[in-house]
Motif scaffolding. Structure first.
Motif, PDB file in Angstrom:
ATOM      1  N   GLU A   1       0.865  -1.052   0.093  1.00 13.64           N
ATOM      2  CA  GLU A   1       0.152  -0.042  -0.083  1.00 13.64           C
ATOM      3  C   GLU A   1       0.778   1.344  -0.144  1.00 13.64           C
ATOM      4  N   ARG A   2       2.069   1.185   0.521  1.00 13.62           N
ATOM      5  CA  ARG A   2       2.959   2.385   0.429  1.00 13.62           C
ATOM      6  C   ARG A   2       4.174   1.952  -0.191  1.00 13.62           C
ATOM      7  N   PRO A   3       4.247   1.849  -1.655  1.00 10.62           N
ATOM      8  CA  PRO A   3       5.585   1.599  -2.372  1.00 10.62           C
ATOM      9  C   PRO A   3       6.529   2.643  -2.102  1.00 10.62           C
ATOM     10  N   GLY A   4       7.582   2.035  -2.389  1.00  8.43           N
ATOM     11  CA  GLY A   4       8.882   3.057  -2.233  1.00  8.43           C
ATOM     12  C   GLY A   4      10.000   2.447  -1.371  1.00  8.43           C
ATOM     13  N   GLY A   5      11.093   3.319  -1.483  1.00  7.68           N
ATOM     14  CA  GLY A   5      12.399   2.558  -0.629  1.00  7.68           C
ATOM     15  C   GLY A   5      12.626   1.371  -1.108  1.00  7.68           C
TER      16      GLY A   5
ATOM     17  N   PRO B   1       3.564  16.838 -15.394  1.00  6.70           N
ATOM     18  CA  PRO B   1       3.566  18.083 -15.848  1.00  6.70           C
ATOM     19  C   PRO B   1       4.691  18.824 -16.347  1.00  6.70           C
ATOM     20  N   ALA B   2       6.000  18.697 -16.110  1.00  9.12           N
ATOM     21  CA  ALA B   2       6.833  19.583 -16.454  1.00  9.12           C
ATOM     22  C   ALA B   2       8.132  18.678 -16.744  1.00  9.12           C
ATOM     23  N   VAL B   3       8.430  17.978 -17.688  1.00  6.73           N
ATOM     24  CA  VAL B   3       9.721  16.923 -17.839  1.00  6.73           C
ATOM     25  C   VAL B   3      10.621  17.637 -19.029  1.00  6.73           C
ATOM     26  N   THR B   4      11.907  17.751 -18.694  1.00  8.58           N
ATOM     27  CA  THR B   4      12.951  18.340 -19.356  1.00  8.58           C
ATOM     28  C   THR B   4      13.533  17.208 -20.441  1.00  8.58           C
ATOM     29  N   ALA B   5      13.729  17.711 -21.539  1.00 11.59           N
ATOM     30  CA  ALA B   5      14.748  17.036 -22.499  1.00 11.59           C
ATOM     31  C   ALA B   5      15.823  16.532 -21.883  1.00 11.59           C
ATOM     32  N   GLY B   6      16.018  15.185 -22.347  1.00 11.27           N
ATOM     33  CA  GLY B   6      17.105  14.449 -21.725  1.00 11.27           C
ATOM     34  C   GLY B   6      16.833  13.135 -21.105  1.00 11.27           C
ATOM     35  N   ARG B   7      17.917  12.544 -20.463  1.00 14.76           N
ATOM     36  CA  ARG B   7      17.781  11.611 -19.956  1.00 14.76           C
ATOM     37  C   ARG B   7      16.731  11.608 -18.429  1.00 14.76           C
ATOM     38  N   HIS B   8      16.053  10.468 -18.156  1.00 14.20           N
ATOM     39  CA  HIS B   8      15.232  10.272 -17.047  1.00 14.20           C
ATOM     40  C   HIS B   8      15.114   8.818 -16.444  1.00 14.20           C
ATOM     41  N   ARG B   9      14.976   8.708 -15.214  1.00 17.80           N
ATOM     42  CA  ARG B   9      14.796   7.511 -14.581  1.00 17.80           C
ATOM     43  C   ARG B   9      13.235   7.320 -14.318  1.00 17.80           C
ATOM     44  N   ILE B  10      12.965   6.314 -14.705  1.00 20.98           N
ATOM     45  CA  ILE B  10      11.374   5.898 -14.473  1.00 20.98           C
ATOM     46  C   ILE B  10      11.358   4.704 -13.706  1.00 20.98           C
ATOM     47  N   THR B  11      10.685   4.827 -12.609  1.00 22.28           N
ATOM     48  CA  THR B  11      10.634   3.435 -11.354  1.00 22.28           C
ATOM     49  C   THR B  11       9.174   3.060 -11.400  1.00 22.28           C
ATOM     50  N   LEU B  12       8.669   1.683 -11.678  1.00 15.61           N
ATOM     51  CA  LEU B  12       7.567   1.225 -11.642  1.00 15.61           C
ATOM     52  C   LEU B  12       7.412   0.577 -10.535  1.00 15.61           C
ATOM     53  N   TRP B  13       6.566   0.759  -9.487  1.00 12.08           N
ATOM     54  CA  TRP B  13       6.692   0.005  -8.191  1.00 12.08           C
ATOM     55  C   TRP B  13       5.528  -0.961  -8.075  1.00 12.08           C
ATOM     56  N   LEU B  14       5.845  -1.952  -7.477  1.00 17.80           N
ATOM     57  CA  LEU B  14       4.981  -3.068  -7.525  1.00 17.80           C
ATOM     58  C   LEU B  14       3.701  -2.625  -6.305  1.00 17.80           C
ATOM     59  N   VAL B  15       2.417  -2.928  -6.589  1.00 23.35           N
ATOM     60  CA  VAL B  15       1.505  -2.614  -5.468  1.00 23.35           C
ATOM     61  C   VAL B  15       0.794  -3.943  -5.207  1.00 23.35           C
ATOM     62  N   ASP B  16      -0.200  -4.178  -6.424  1.00 21.13           N
ATOM     63  CA  ASP B  16      -0.823  -5.520  -6.461  1.00 21.13           C
ATOM     64  C   ASP B  16      -0.027  -6.626  -7.065  1.00 21.13           C
ATOM     65  N   PRO B  17       0.406  -7.595  -6.547  1.00 20.76           N
ATOM     66  CA  PRO B  17       1.402  -8.742  -7.001  1.00 20.76           C
ATOM     67  C   PRO B  17       0.818  -9.371  -8.336  1.00 20.76           C
ATOM     68  N   GLU B  18      -0.504  -9.349  -8.583  1.00 24.29           N
ATOM     69  CA  GLU B  18      -1.064 -10.166  -9.437  1.00 24.29           C
ATOM     70  C   GLU B  18      -0.920  -9.724 -10.680  1.00 24.29           C
ATOM     71  N   VAL B  19      -0.612  -8.248 -10.946  1.00 24.21           N
ATOM     72  CA  VAL B  19      -0.360  -7.285 -12.078  1.00 24.21           C
ATOM     73  C   VAL B  19       0.642  -7.792 -13.049  1.00 24.21           C
ATOM     74  N   VAL B  20       0.443  -7.961 -14.283  1.00 22.52           N
ATOM     75  CA  VAL B  20       1.478  -8.525 -15.189  1.00 22.52           C
ATOM     76  C   VAL B  20       1.891  -7.171 -15.975  1.00 22.52           C
ATOM     77  N   ILE B  21       3.240  -6.961 -15.658  1.00 26.46           N
ATOM     78  CA  ILE B  21       3.686  -5.722 -16.629  1.00 26.46           C
ATOM     79  C   ILE B  21       4.053  -6.149 -18.001  1.00 26.46           C
ATOM     80  N   GLN B  22       3.678  -5.494 -19.101  1.00 20.97           N
ATOM     81  CA  GLN B  22       3.941  -5.929 -20.596  1.00 20.97           C
ATOM     82  C   GLN B  22       4.673  -4.709 -21.275  1.00 20.97           C
ATOM     83  N   GLY B  23       4.642  -3.406 -20.556  1.00 21.60           N
ATOM     84  CA  GLY B  23       5.408  -2.539 -21.129  1.00 21.60           C
ATOM     85  C   GLY B  23       5.082  -1.011 -20.568  1.00 21.60           C
TER      86      GLY B  23
END
Length: 821
Positions: A711-715, A791-813
């Motif tokens: 319920e509190r993803p992170g860390g 809302p305000a994303v700069t051009a260039g490199r970024h780090r996107i983090t996908l956090w697990l919440v409900d374990p039955e979700v299957v990530i396709q992209g």
């Protein structure tokens, strides 16, 4: 297979297991060479003798006779079935406590049966020295019950080189003039107690074929079905039921099932061992318990009386006539009263407590609402949960729940209903089936697994996988699942072509997972952007690969190859060619290019005619015309959920009469592969990469799926980090693409969280605002998508983090696109 010019996509799918493997490393394994302490199962000039005592069950003797026939087919020599050990016997089989021959071997200490007694369908196989006078060495098979013995016998057939599909898909035995079994002992038993199939939606295919071949869906047709089940180590059948009754259409069918050891049930809307057709023929009054309870009780009583002393699980509960809801709303009190009355009938007829008769309550469609709103049945009743008819399990029992009756799953490879029927071809990708059924096993739904296979053909591959996994779900781990295509293809076609054919089946499943053929038309993919061309190119490449493999096969295996592999690829490729040509015709006509419009119209007509020719090849040219009507299912020309009466040529355009073109629905989006990030495990949860999950590639799944929601993803909680480059400044829409799964825990949520550049995670619910329309879109497209705007994303490199919440979700992209595009 270096002599084949296979496509890069197919070569990538060839398993590492295709390389050299150690020869005969396991006990009681079939080998082409002798091993120390092993048994010569087949030798040139020697009669293969199988021994089964006359006192054993008739089904055991049937299976033993099949083994004799199979060994003859493999070795080319002679075989016989004996009732006592004779000189030269190679296999001695029997059921513990029912076979005097086996019981004598146990008393003499010749075979180790520790742990076997009382085990459901368990068996032991052991190479034994001097089991009887004149027999220096033999394989002894001991079953804990009759099906255990039967499965042990058929297991040897499979090891020797006879596929369970030998009759149903015309797979010849793999010939070995000499064959040996390694020394040792093997014990095995199933984990899922009831494992089976539902022949359904069987007109015009299975029904038309059975009438043409056997004069009806009678005991002669069912004998073939029963044998297939037993060869596949399955034990359970819901029989064909569109206007049919296995029990009444041919009174020999049910006794034959009992003799052979196959358990019969009735589908989710046919309670008390009574087919829907039984009521249509002999019922009196409405199918309504509030108005006609006495007549219904009398009708149901006959079903339990007709069942007799069989082991068959009994479906209880009630749905409306014709597989419709029973009432408007949720009439819990009414249904609980029905169940109580049915159990009273069961107890009265059997003269035993109702709990001693296995019963199943199918939580299908609206019946699940009864369960969700608090209805419960006695603890001994099996709760049969269901998918959404499209391969997504709707609900599972709470992890760790203990019920005497346990729980199971009713799954679909074929379906009649919205948003559209799908029953022409096998379009079930094995990785998705594995993920869903693994989740079912993790949640403890392991009492009954049954799958709707439609006409049975051409569902052979998916059916094999489902039943193999049902035997022991834990044994079918990720590595075993990914090795399965090559292993299964090797069983049908031998080791030389097995890996390449397994890769064909895997790639077919990937491409077919985009959309069911009944849902494809000229507008499915975008023509101007080149999407149609890219999709068609993938199918053309697969078709080319499949034909190259066909050219390497001996003539004796080409019928099986067409039925099991090439037909589905050829048929789907041709369908895509047809609709691409129609799309190109319409575009050319709209642009005023009459010559191109006519050329593409001619091509489309040719592909439409080719579709009929493909059916003709399957039904008339293959296997001497054995499969008449089996491919009669219509599939071109859908206008709603129900099938068209006939296949209809799609409308074509001319310059004088152009058809309106759909606006392009493509967005300028950057896609990120699910497995391209850095997966970080945590909290006892780990990520798994599942190759070939979709046409786009791999998926990422979390295990165990029974872990609590975060319920509190992170860390340090489980997450995947994606490094991306964004070429513009401004707001960005970030999308998470997931499999079209459902909230199997019943919490109404299906969530992940997203953060960018170390920011706070933003929760996304893939089922937010779920309606019938959003569910339909998810199964049509075979995916769910949830988006958020950054809302305000700069051009260039970024780090996107996908956090697990409900374990039955299957990530396709993931997808990235400018906001508002």
């Amino acid at each position: 297979m270096p002599h084949l010019l296979l496509s890069a996509a197919l070569i990538a799918l060839l398993p590492a297991a295709a390389q050299a493997m150690p020869a005969c490393p396991q006990p009681v394994m079939a080998c082409e060479r002798a091993t120390p302490g092993g048994l010569a199962l087949i030798l040139p000039g020697r009669v293969s003798t199988v021994v089964v005592d006359d006192a054993d069950a008739p089904g055991v003797r049937r299976a033993a006779q099949d083994l004799v026939t199979d060994l003859k087919a493999v070795g080319g020599g002679e075989g016989r079935l004996a009732n006592v050990p004779v000189a030269g016997a190679t296999v001695i089989a029997g059921t513990l406590g029912q076979s005097p021959v086996i019981d004598a071997l146990v008393r003499a200490g010749k075979i180790d049966v520790s742990g076997l007694r009382g085990q459901w369908e368990g068996y032991v196989k052991q190479v034994v020295d001097n089991p009887a006078p004149g027999v220096s060495r033999a394989l002894v098979i001991v079953g804990a019950d009759r099906r255990g013995t039967i499965f042990g016998l058929y297991d040897i057939s499979a090891k020797a080189g006879v596929s369970p599909w030998t009759w149903w898909a015309d797979v010849p035995a793999q010939r070995h003039p000499s064959l040996y079994l390694t020394a040792g002992r093997v014990a095995d038993h199933p984990v899922v107690k009831y494992r089976g199939i539902f022949i359904n939606d069987e007109e015009p295919g299975f029904g038309g074929w059975a009438r043409a071949t056997f004069g009806g869906v009678n005991h002669r047709a069912y004998e073939k079905v029963f044998t297939l089940l037993l060869r596949s180590k399955a034990n359970f059948l819901w029989p064909a039921m569109w206007g049919k009754s296995l029990w009444e259409d041919d009174p020999a069918s049910a006794p034959l099932a009992q003799e052979m050891g196959v358990l019969l049930g009735t589908s989710h809307h046919e309670p008390m061992q009574r087919a829907q057709a039984d009521w249509k023929r002999e019922g009196s009054g409405p199918w309504d318990y509030t108005k006609n309870a006495p007549a219904l009780r009398t009708f149901w009583r006959k079903g339990i009386e007709r069942r007799g002393k069989a082991e068959d699980p009994v479906t209880i509960g009630m749905r409306g006539d014709g597989d419709e809801p029973m009432t408007e709303g949720t009439a819990i009190d009414l249904l609980q009263g029905i169940v109580a009355d049915q159990r009273s009938i069961i107890a009265d007829v059997t003269q035993r407590p109702a709990a001693e008769t296995p019963q199943v309550w199918a939580l299908y469609k609206e019946v699940q609402d009864y369960y969700d709103k608090g209805m419960r049945v006695p603890d001994d009743v099996t709760l049969l949960f269901a998918d959404d008819n499209w391969g997504n399990i709707r609900r599972l029992p709470p992890p760790g729940q203990t019920r005497a009756g346990g729980a199971g799953v009713y799954y679909h490879f074929d379906y009649v209903g919205g948003p559209r029927n799908y029953k022409w071809l096998d379009t079930n990708a094995v990785p998705r089936v594995w993920q869903q059924m693994r989740m079912a096993s993790d949640y403890g739904a392991d009492r009954l697994w049954i799958v709707n296979v439609g006409d049975l053909k051409p569902m052979e591959y998916a059916t094999s996988f489902f039943l193999a996994m049902a035997w022991d779900p834990a044994r079918m781990d990720l590595a075993a699942m990914q090795a399965y295509p090559a292993r299964w293809a090797t069983q049908q076609f031998g080791p030389a072509q097995g890996p390449a054919i397994g890769a064909l089946l895997t790639r077919y499943g990937q491409l077919a997972s985009r959309r069911k053929p009944e849902l494809i038309d000229a507008t499915t993919y975008d023509l101007p952007s080149g999407e149609w061309a890219r999709v068609l190119a993938e199918w053309n490449a697969l078709d080319g690969d499949a034909r190259q493999v066909e050219a390497t096969l001996p003539a004796a295996r080409r019928d099986a190859y067409y039925e099991l592999v090439l037909h589905r690829i050829e048929a789907m490729t041709n369908l895509h060619r047809l609709y691409h040509a129609v799309a190109a015709n319409r575009a050319a006509a709209s642009a005023g290019d009459g010559a191109t419009a006519e050329r593409m119209a001619q091509a489309a007509r040719g592909f439409f005619a080719r579709d009929a020719a493909i059916r003709h090849r399957y039904e008339v040219e293959m296997a001497g015309g054995k499969w008449t009507s089996m491919m009669a299912q219509t599939h071109i020309g859908y206008t709603g959920w129900q099938q068209p009466d006939t296949d209809t040529m799609p409308a074509l355009a001319t310059v004088a009469k152009p058809l309106p073109l759909p606006a392009s629905t493509l967005r300028a989006a950057q896609t990120i592969a699910a497995d391209s990030g850095r997966a970080v495990d945590g909290g006892g949860v780990r990520w798994q990469r599942v190759a070939g999950f979709t046409a786009a590639g791999a998926a990422m799944i979390a295990t165990p799926t029974t872990a609590p929601a975060i319920e509190r993803p992170g860390g340090a909680s489980p997450h995947i980090v994606y490094d991306v480059r964004w070429d513009r400044a401004g707001p960005m829409t970030l999308g998470v693409v997931a499999a079209p799964g459902l909230d199997a825990r019943g919490n109404g949520k299906h969530r992940v969280a997203i953060s960018i550049d170390g920011g706070a995670p933003v929760m996304l619910d893939l089922m937010a605002g779920e309606t019938a329309e959003t569910w339909e879109r998810s199964v049509i497209e075979n995916r769910r998508v949830a988006t958020t705007t950054l809302p305000a994303v700069t051009a260039g490199r970024h780090r996107i983090t996908l956090w697990l919440v409900d374990p039955e979700v299957v990530i396709q992209g993931l997808t990235l696109s400018p906001a508002g595009s």
